[in-house]
Design an enzyme around this catalytic site. Structure first.
Site, short mmCIF file in Angstrom:
data_model
loop_
_atom_site.label_atom_id
_atom_site.label_comp_id
_atom_site.label_asym_id
_atom_site.label_seq_id
_atom_site.Cartn_x
_atom_site.Cartn_y
_atom_site.Cartn_z
N LEU A 87 -44.95 -81.11 35.30
CA LEU A 87 -43.62 -81.12 35.92
C LEU A 87 -42.92 -79.81 35.60
O LEU A 87 -42.27 -79.20 36.45
CB LEU A 87 -42.81 -82.30 35.40
N ARG B 280 -55.90 -84.86 25.81
CA ARG B 280 -56.52 -85.70 26.84
C ARG B 280 -58.02 -85.50 26.97
O ARG B 280 -58.78 -86.46 27.10
CB ARG B 280 -55.86 -85.40 28.18
N GLY C 289 -46.01 -78.14 51.59
CA GLY C 289 -45.99 -79.08 50.47
C GLY C 289 -44.57 -79.22 49.94
O GLY C 289 -43.84 -78.23 49.82
N GLY D 143 -43.73 -81.22 47.06
CA GLY D 143 -43.67 -81.81 45.72
C GLY D 143 -42.69 -81.04 44.88
O GLY D 143 -41.81 -80.34 45.40
N LEU D 144 -42.81 -81.17 43.57
CA LEU D 144 -41.85 -80.48 42.70
C LEU D 144 -41.80 -78.99 43.01
O LEU D 144 -40.73 -78.40 43.13
CB LEU D 144 -42.24 -80.70 41.24
N ALA D 145 -42.97 -78.38 43.11
CA ALA D 145 -42.99 -76.93 43.34
C ALA D 145 -42.46 -76.59 44.72
O ALA D 145 -41.56 -75.76 44.87
CB ALA D 145 -44.41 -76.40 43.16
N GLY D 146 -42.99 -77.24 45.74
CA GLY D 146 -42.61 -76.92 47.12
C GLY D 146 -41.15 -77.20 47.42
O GLY D 146 -40.45 -76.36 47.98
N GLU E 54 -49.34 -77.11 41.06
CA GLU E 54 -50.70 -77.48 40.67
C GLU E 54 -51.77 -76.72 41.46
O GLU E 54 -52.87 -76.50 40.96
CB GLU E 54 -50.92 -79.00 40.84
N SER F 281 -49.24 -94.45 31.41
CA SER F 281 -48.69 -93.26 30.73
C SER F 281 -49.37 -93.01 29.39
O SER F 281 -49.69 -93.91 28.63
CB SER F 281 -47.21 -93.44 30.51
#
Lengths: 223, 646, 246
Positions: free
Chosen positions: B448, B338, B41, B43-46, B432, B285
């Site tokens: 994020l 939310r 992955g 994404g931001l983490a990976g 996530e 958003s």
């Protein structure tokens, strides 16, 4: 630096500098040509042509000019070939985007202008320089090539006038994109000045084209 | 059932992370070169993990299913990223960010992890700015902050409506730099299909090259899973079409625990479903709620007239509008979290007051335009309004937007300890796809933050504590029987999928299952439906394996096969989600059990019996999974009920 | 709505492709372009035929995965949107729609409408980054950046790397893509330090990969789904020239 001149941006830089140089040359050329019809006699024109053909500095500049033409043409061809190679398979439905119309036909206009240029060189420049079968005329006791009469004779032929005008219209197409494009290639893009540059480009193109076209029309109808 | 140990360091909350770092084991530079890490992955983490680990000197292999790592779905995050910088001098602090996150998560998140997250949040902003992320700035040249998701302080950094994109491109750039330096090797268009365990430790993965269909084996001294959430299980969600949880599901099946699968977030402001051909929902958003007012008509006859198109929303008198969030939650109004906003919308629509197709409410900017002027609204939300208009063909400056909640994020995920390691040694899970930081509900602009915190500032430390014990392990050849076995099972499964020869496409089966999942394990759940759902999903699973049709071949570029493989996993995850929702006899955060609510319809939490993380262990095909619990202890915060009324 | 679709089908990178014609009926005007293709694909699967492959992922116009050259336009006839944001209401009932893959030497077709855009990753790898390691960086507010520079940098940074600029350019030039990245970093103090090497390395990689040369036609700007301006190309030219001169 060696990579620079072969890089895509470097080549574009050379294209634009050579192009802008030719743009200034066109102005000089137009000025001389106009002298043929502005004055009552061919004297100023022939003298100017003589000056251009004999002056040492101008002669040196001549090499620069040919260099400019050659660079502009060679680099133009190289760039175009690379651009064709960059898309080996063409689209079934070609690009429809609403952008500068003339920009899409630079190589096409260029080829025709080159053909014109070759004919033009044979007609006048090479004749005067090497073949010597140009009539002579005497001003102030000195012999001059009467290039003026050569021009007038040419422009009395209808098909020449039409061809000449067509070529200059194509040159206009070439300039309409080329002028402002050169500045973009040089990295000059500014939200105030770019519209100004574009406007100058259009004015220049119209003026120069109109000037060059006016001469044969004038000669054909009124001389 | 066993109690899980998260191995949280000793000491006071504020010193745990420092204490950990001071006493953890490190790997010296010469040894780092000998160690391989697999990151799945980007994404931001990976991407941030791959970049940081590469910088440290490890050999990293990064995998993603997209054609480029830059396309990971983190890119779609709009609103912003939280950090306890306190630049606006409005009283923010690490503690307050921690406090808000725990409270927002309805007291189901792990205290030590959340505090660490808040602690490193500031460094993330520093890092991103240094990478050239063009955050919004004030005229003085300093960074701008905004308030987000109803927070009392302005701690959200943003880059227009494209914060996720900019942060991801920052992490991606950092990773590409390591690719250039030879420390990260990239495998795009590659999907992980199994994890390889040798002597109980994660030692590699089996992948499929999505272009050629080639099955490949990869060794790593450690394996990091950063593949995001499982929201796409619902078929309709704001996740990307390719977002999937197959990697997560494979490691679950190999023994990693799956925590709180029932905790999914439903985002209140999405564009409503407009046709049954739809496969993806679009998020608007959350920042829109700062100025937009949410309402439905008060009278049923108005609802009827609106639906039939006889009147327009503007024709309804102010007194006939029900601003239900402002009515129910006077203190927070349209800015409630939310989960609360989503449920309130569902409540109104279920009661028959929904507009549009019946599953939509209005988000109205008329008042804000009147108060601030159109140009201010345009400045703030111009691109969002434009996006809405492109999709719906309606001008939100004139007609109120229509919105409805949709699945957006998964708080639940793979169980990890304080070091972000799963219960399988050498197998880590970040971003996530782990469960750790958001409890039962995630606050806006925190996803994020967590992804980057894990990748830049947590995993690069904690993974060394594990790898320090692996320096004597040579690179294991992928010809080992464990790799062989794993590859064979992957091949077998793919061939099975190809050979079913049924009638329904993966999408058809997915849609059928996903909508059922949405109805039963969506915004409101109850025992009867959940019990039925568990059975239904198992029947759907059988239907899937009997009636699936996959065209094409196994050894070619075949998106149908990719989908089929993912849907097979989604159906099984759905079943686990239902089980978890069933097990959790309380309402908290995104998990709302109809049996557990107050008379006014608010969520009723049960802290005595359910203040724990529910982590499920796979027990084998057809067997009930085993629930393990990790008790949650809050020593630094008073546990109270969330109240957004006063 | 009913449409006649002429779609490029190509089994794999080595196979010879061809256009196939499909008729599709009863499409809602609110349907997105990719949803329309989803419906077509379902019909193909029902007939046990291979569905049409195309790249797509986020379906909200930000990941840059979707491509498609539709009736002579990358991302179709609408402006400022990607293919996934294009809706069928932009077409007329009965239209014939020609769908082609991106065409450029550095973007070889993988299958049907799917092309390999990893050339863009290679360009970024060549220099599209700021060389800072994680940790040890100054406080985010230590270096103020003029707001207008940050905003212009953001304009450039909005690039989604979809390749529409290359697809639409008659020269298949990647200048807008490269310019967007070079420009973003050139405008920010953090990126200025390596501006020289970045411009030189990224342009060299771009040339090496076989993209065409920019002839300032402006088609890229007109078709960019994120409306990135060719003023960034001018900035790239400046950066590149000064990098070579100084």
């Amino acid at each position: 630096m060696s990579n620079f001149l072969t890089s895509s941006i470097g080549k574009k830089l050379i294209m634009s500098l050579a192009g802008l140089f030719l743009v200034t040359f066109l102005l000089v050329h137009l000025g001389i040509n106009l002298s043929l019809i502005i004055a009552d006699s061919r004297e100023p024109f022939n003298k100017a042509a003589h000056f251009m053909g004999t002056n040492v500095i101008v002669k040196a500049l001549e090499f620069v000019l040919f260099g400019g033409f050659l660079l502009h043409m060679i680099y133009g061809v190289v760039l175009q070939l690379q651009n064709w190679f960059a898309r080996p398979t063409r689209y079934k439905k070609e690009n429809y985007s609403q952008t500068s119309f003339f920009s899409k036909f630079m190589i096409h206009t260029a080829v025709i202008i080159t053909v014109f240029l070759v004919i033009h060189l044979f007609d006048f420049y090479l004749k005067a320089k090497f073949f010597g079968d140009v009539p002579l005329v005497v001003y102030d006791g000195k012999d001059y090539h009467d290039l003026g009469i050569l021009v007038i004779e040419k422009f009395k032929l209808g098909w020449v006038v039409v061809f000449y005008i067509a070529c200059f219209l194509l040159l206009a197409f070439h300039l309409l994109h080329g002028f402002q494009s050169a500045f973009q290639s040089l990295g000059i893009n500014h939200k105030t000045y770019t519209p100004l540059i574009k406007a100058i480009g259009v004015i220049y193109t119209i003026a120069v084209t109109a000037g060059f076209i006016f001469i044969p029309v004038y000669v054909y109808f009124w001389m | 059932m066993t109690q899980l140990n998260a191995r949280i360091p000793e000491g006071p909350l504020a010193e745990k992370w420092n204490n950990y770092k001071a006493s953890q084991k490190l790997v010296n530079p010469a040894n780092k070169r000998k160690l391989d890490i697999i990151v799945v992955g980007t994404g931001l983490a990976g991407a941030s993990a791959a970049a940081s680990l590469g910088e440290l000197g490890f050999n990293v292999k990064a995998f993603c299913y997209q054609d480029s790592p830059r396309r990971a779905h983190s890119i779609a995050a709009q609103g912003g990223i939280n950090a306890a910088k306190n630049y606006p001098n409005d009283g923010d602090s690490v503690y307050r960010l921690y406090y808000d996150t725990i409270k927002g998560g309805d007291y189901r998140a792990r205290e030590a992890n959340v505090y660490r997250l808040a602690e490193v949040s500031g460094s993330i902003i520093d890092q991103c700015v240094a990478q050239g992320v063009p955050f919004a700035r004030e005229y003085g040249g300093l960074l701008d902050n905004r308030s987000f998701g109803g927070a009392q302080v302005s701690r959200t950094f943003y880059a227009r409506g494209q914060t996720g994109q900019q942060l991801l491109l920052g992490a991606y750039s950092a990773m590409m730099r390591q690719v250039k330096l030879g420390r990260v090797k990239l495998y795009p268009r590659t999907e992980m299909l199994d994890v390889v365990l040798i002597d109980g430790k994660a030692r590699g993965i089996i992948t499929r090259n999505l272009v050629t269909g080639k099955i490949e084996r990869h060794f790593g001294h450690a394996v990091v899973i950063a593949t995001g959430g499982y929201g796409r299980a619902f078929f309709l969600s704001t996740n990307a079409m390719g977002s999937n949880s197959s990697a997560v599901w494979q490691i679950y099946k190999k023994g990693a625990y799956f925590a709180n699968p029932a905790f999914v977030q439903i985002h209140p402001t999405c564009i409503p479903v407009h046709g049954d051909y739809q496969s993806k929902l679009t998020l608007m958003s959350e920042s829109l709620r700062n100025d937009g007012r949410i309402w439905v008509p008060k009278k049923k006859e108005d609802v009827e007239a609106l639906r039939s198109g006889r009147i327009k929303p503007g024709d309804i008198a102010e007194d006939d509008r029900d601003y239900y969030l402002e009515r129910r939650y006077p203190a927070f109004g349209n800015l409630v979290p939310r989960d609360v906003a989503s449920r309130a919308a569902k409540e109104r629509c279920d009661a028959g007051y929904g507009v549009g197709s019946g599953l939509a409410v209005y988000l109205d900017f008329k008042e804000a335009i009147g108060r601030l002027g159109k140009h201010v609204i345009e400045e703030r939300y111009g691109n969002l309004f434009q996006m809405y208009e492109k999709i719906v063909d309606d001008n939100p400056y004139e007609t109120p937007m229509m919105i409805y909640p949709a699945i957006h994020y998964c708080m639940g995920g793979i169980w990890v300890d304080y070091e972000l390691m799963t219960n399988i040694p050498g197998l880590f899970s970040i971003g996530e796809c782990n469960f750790s930081d958001h409890g039962a509900n995630r606050l806006g602009a925190s996803a994020l933050m967590q992804g980057l915190a894990d990748g830049y500032f947590v995993l690069p430390y904690t993974i060394q504590n594990y790898l320090a014990g692996e320096i004597l392990t040579p690179r294991i050849p992928v010809t080992q029987p464990e790799f062989e076995e794993s590859e064979n099972s992957v091949r077998e499964r793919l061939n099975k999928l190809m050979q079913i020869g049924g009638k329904q496409s993966a999408d058809q089966l997915h849609r059928k299952f996903g909508l059922h999942l949405w109805e039963t394990v969506g915004m409101a759940r109850n025992r009867k439906e959940l019990e039925k759902a568990v059975k239904d999903f198992s029947a759907l699973r059988e239907e899937f394996w009997a009636d699936l049709r996959v065209t094409g071949m196994v050894d070619e570029f075949n998106p149908e096969l990719e989908k089929a493989s993912r849907v097979a996993d989604f159906i099984e995850i759905g079943e686990l989600m239902a089980r978890d929702a069933l097990q959790r006899e309380e309402s908290c955060g995104g998990h709302f059990r109809e049996e557990y609510q107050t008379e006014e319809g608010e969520a009723k939490r049960d802290d005595n019996d359910f203040m724990f993380v529910g982590a499920w262990e796979y027990a084998g095909q057809g067997k009930e999974p085993i629930l393990h619990k990790e008790s949650l202890i809050y020593e630094n915060i008073k546990v109270q009920s969330r109240n957004y009324k006063i | 709505m009913d449409f006649t679709l002429k779609i490029w089908r190509q089994e794999n990178a080595k196979a010879k492709g061809r256009f196939e014609t499909y008729n599709i009926t009863g499409i809602s005007a609110d349907c997105s372009f990719l949803e329309m293709l989803d419906i077509l694909n379902q019909q193909l699967i029902d007939k046990i035929e291979k569905p049409i492959c195309f790249d797509h992922d986020c379906r909200e116009g930000i990941c840059g995965a979707c491509s498609l050259y539709i009736n002579g336009h990358p991302h179709g006839p609408d402006t400022g949107v990607t293919t996934c944001q294009l809706h069928m209401r932009k077409f007329k009932d009965g239209d014939t729609i020609i769908i082609e893959p991106w065409r450029a030497k550095p973007f070889p077709v993988i299958k049907d409408l799917v092309v390999d855009r990893s050339a863009f990753d290679q360009i970024i790898e060549a220099g599209g980054f700021v060389s800072v390691n994680t940790g040890g960086v100054p406080d985010a507010n230590a270096i103020p950046v003029p707001r207008v520079d940050a905003e212009t940098a953001m304009d450039a940074a909005a690039c989604i790397g979809c390749g529409a600029c290359v697809a639409t350019c008659k020269n298949a030039s990647a200048m807008l893509f490269v310019a967007a990245k070079v420009s973003q970093f050139a405008l920010l103090p953090q990126g200025k330090i390596e501006a020289k090497e970045r411009a030189i390395n990224m342009v060299a990689k771009m040339d090496e990969l076989g993209f065409g040369n920019c002839t300032n036609t402006g088609a890229c700007e007109a078709e960019c789904p994120k409306n990135i301006s060719i003023s960034h190309i001018a900035r790239l030219n400046r950066e590149y020239l000064t990098a070579n001169i100084s």
